[in-house]
Write a protein that holds these residues in place. Structure first.
Motif, PDB file in Angstrom:
ATOM      1  N   THR A 153     -70.279  -9.234  78.897  1.00 50.86           N
ATOM      2  CA  THR A 153     -70.838 -10.098  79.819  1.00 50.86           C
ATOM      3  C   THR A 153     -71.919 -11.082  79.250  1.00 50.86           C
ATOM      4  O   THR A 153     -72.099 -12.194  79.767  1.00 50.86           O
ATOM      5  CB  THR A 153     -71.928  -9.155  80.858  1.00 50.86           C
ATOM      6  OG1 THR A 153     -70.772  -8.464  81.562  1.00 50.86           O
ATOM      7  CG2 THR A 153     -72.423  -9.812  81.829  1.00 50.86           C
ATOM      8  N   GLU A 154     -72.528 -10.743  78.192  1.00 53.14           N
ATOM      9  CA  GLU A 154     -73.693 -11.417  77.604  1.00 53.14           C
ATOM     10  C   GLU A 154     -72.798 -12.718  76.796  1.00 53.14           C
ATOM     11  O   GLU A 154     -73.244 -13.865  76.712  1.00 53.14           O
ATOM     12  CB  GLU A 154     -74.297 -10.785  76.509  1.00 53.14           C
ATOM     13  CG  GLU A 154     -75.386  -9.650  77.287  1.00 53.14           C
ATOM     14  CD  GLU A 154     -76.504 -10.622  78.158  1.00 53.14           C
ATOM     15  OE1 GLU A 154     -76.902 -11.508  77.489  1.00 53.14           O
ATOM     16  OE2 GLU A 154     -76.852  -9.941  78.891  1.00 53.14           O
ATOM     17  N   GLY A 185     -70.108 -13.771  77.412  1.00 51.71           N
ATOM     18  CA  GLY A 185     -69.228 -14.749  78.628  1.00 51.71           C
ATOM     19  C   GLY A 185     -70.474 -15.861  78.950  1.00 51.71           C
ATOM     20  O   GLY A 185     -69.842 -16.940  79.336  1.00 51.71           O
ATOM     21  N   SER A 186     -71.557 -15.913  78.620  1.00 54.79           N
ATOM     22  CA  SER A 186     -72.384 -16.913  79.165  1.00 54.79           C
ATOM     23  C   SER A 186     -72.795 -18.008  77.600  1.00 54.79           C
ATOM     24  O   SER A 186     -73.652 -18.688  77.942  1.00 54.79           O
ATOM     25  CB  SER A 186     -73.646 -16.569  79.592  1.00 54.79           C
ATOM     26  OG  SER A 186     -74.262 -15.489  78.934  1.00 54.79           O
ATOM     27  N   VAL A 187     -72.166 -17.542  76.730  1.00 53.50           N
ATOM     28  CA  VAL A 187     -72.657 -18.280  75.251  1.00 53.50           C
ATOM     29  C   VAL A 187     -71.820 -19.537  75.221  1.00 53.50           C
ATOM     30  O   VAL A 187     -70.549 -19.717  75.586  1.00 53.50           O
ATOM     31  CB  VAL A 187     -72.418 -17.421  74.157  1.00 53.50           C
ATOM     32  CG1 VAL A 187     -72.652 -18.180  72.853  1.00 53.50           C
ATOM     33  CG2 VAL A 187     -73.212 -16.142  74.057  1.00 53.50           C
ATOM     34  N   SER A 188     -72.721 -20.689  75.155  1.00 54.74           N
ATOM     35  CA  SER A 188     -71.926 -22.163  75.075  1.00 54.74           C
ATOM     36  C   SER A 188     -71.283 -22.070  73.605  1.00 54.74           C
ATOM     37  O   SER A 188     -72.016 -21.910  72.614  1.00 54.74           O
ATOM     38  CB  SER A 188     -72.914 -23.025  75.396  1.00 54.74           C
ATOM     39  OG  SER A 188     -73.514 -22.963  76.506  1.00 54.74           O
TER      40      SER A 188
END
Length: 331
Positions: A252-253, A255-258
């Motif tokens: 989940t963490e 998944g939000s990394v650019s």
């Protein structure tokens, strides 16, 4: 009387038995008497020594994580160390806290019930002083925090709670979340005063300033998972790798990394003279034929082949294949 005899006491006992000075019949009568151990109903033992030791060990992980995060936030060397893990009644814990104190009431989902994180005020004021640009030596007389001070120290409390969640995840997937704040210990009644709790005490050092942090978790909260708090279970969890809950959290963490994605349509080589002579309208031939695949880069790594095109009013590429490690090495 000590239960362990010295060698001289053993020799004297054997000598007395041999000479008949010691009545062995009386010894047997004493040995046959039932052994009675006192039991304090006001302080029933709920946690074994092995469980307390396991709880102390898992908070070593919290110390390493929290001190790294706080050092960056406060721009100072922060050290956190477990002082002790013990079982007391909740009433004893409440009475031991000075008034006022910074008391954070938290949940430990999916466990039912609340726990308490207490940070003593002198070190709280030192943290606030550093957060506003001071040296961290300002320690006013004990008083309740203002709304602005609560907001400033809130980020530090969240860092501590994340550290607790990470440490506990090796045994129990508990997520520490703040549900309230109190300054008067008498208003932080999460269980009955006679209920047993496990109290973990930490020493917090920020530069030359020293303070304490306490985590109080009632036995009623931990009762459904008490069988996991053993040294064997703890070390088995460490060697077994991440749990499914941890894997899901990591995914989940991530998944939000650019991540930067770029498309390379082709390449060309120019000498310095040609490069300096370039002007608007010049055409640079690429080393690829029309219809050839472009290369999609993830960061600096070549990852996919793709066909360039458009989608709606935007330029786009369609993935046609993955660039394997062997192909990447050959190119």
């Amino acid at each position: 009387m000590s239960e362990v005899l010295s060698q001289s006491e053993i020799d004297a006992l054997l000598s007395a038995m041999s000479s008949g000075d010691l009545d062995t019949t009386q010894m047997h009568e004493v040995a046959d008497e039932p052994q009675v151990r006192p039991f304090d109903f006001l302080r029933p033992s709920k946690f074994s020594k092995d469980q307390l030791r396991t709880i102390e060990l898992l908070h070593d992980t919290f110390c390493r994580s929290a001190q790294t995060q706080l050092s960056g936030a406060l721009r100072a060397m922060v050290e956190i160390e477990v002082v002790t893990a013990d079982q007391v009644t909740y009433g004893e814990f409440v009475n031991s806290m000075p008034a006022p104190s910074l008391i954070t009431i938290v949940t430990m989902e999916p466990l039912e019930g609340n726990a308490v994180v207490e940070v003593n005020l002198p070190i709280v004021f030192s943290i606030i002083d550093r957060l506003v640009g001071g040296p961290g030596t300002h320690r006013p007389k004990p008083r309740e925090l203002t709304e602005i001070e609560h907001a400033l120290v809130g980020g530090v409390i969240e860092t501590l709670l994340r550290g607790f969640s990470e440490a506990w995840s090796t045994v129990v997937p508990a997520r520490f979340r703040k549900v309230g704040t109190e300054m008067n210990p008498q208003f932080a009644q999460i269980v009955a005063p006679s209920d047993m709790v496990v109290l973990i005490t930490f020493e917090l050092r920020i530069g030359a300033q020293t303070g304490s942090i306490s985590l109080c978790v009632p036995y009623l909260v931990l009762e459904p998972v008490m069988d996991r708090f053993t040294a064997q279970s703890y070390f088995s969890a460490l060697t077994a790798g991440p749990s499914p809950e941890m894997r899901e959290g990591i995914a989940t963490e991530l998944g939000s990394v650019s991540i930067p994605v770029s498309v390379e349509l082709g390449a060309a080589e120019l000498n310095v003279g040609d490069l300096l002579a370039l002007a608007p309208g010049d055409v640079i031939p690429l080393s690829v034929a029309p219809g050839s695949d472009a290369v999609v880069r993830i960061g600096r790594r070549e990852a996919f082949h793709a066909q360039p095109g458009v989608r709606g009013r935007h330029a786009a590429v369609q993935i046609t294949g993955r660039i394997e490690d062997l192909e990447r090495t050959l190119t």
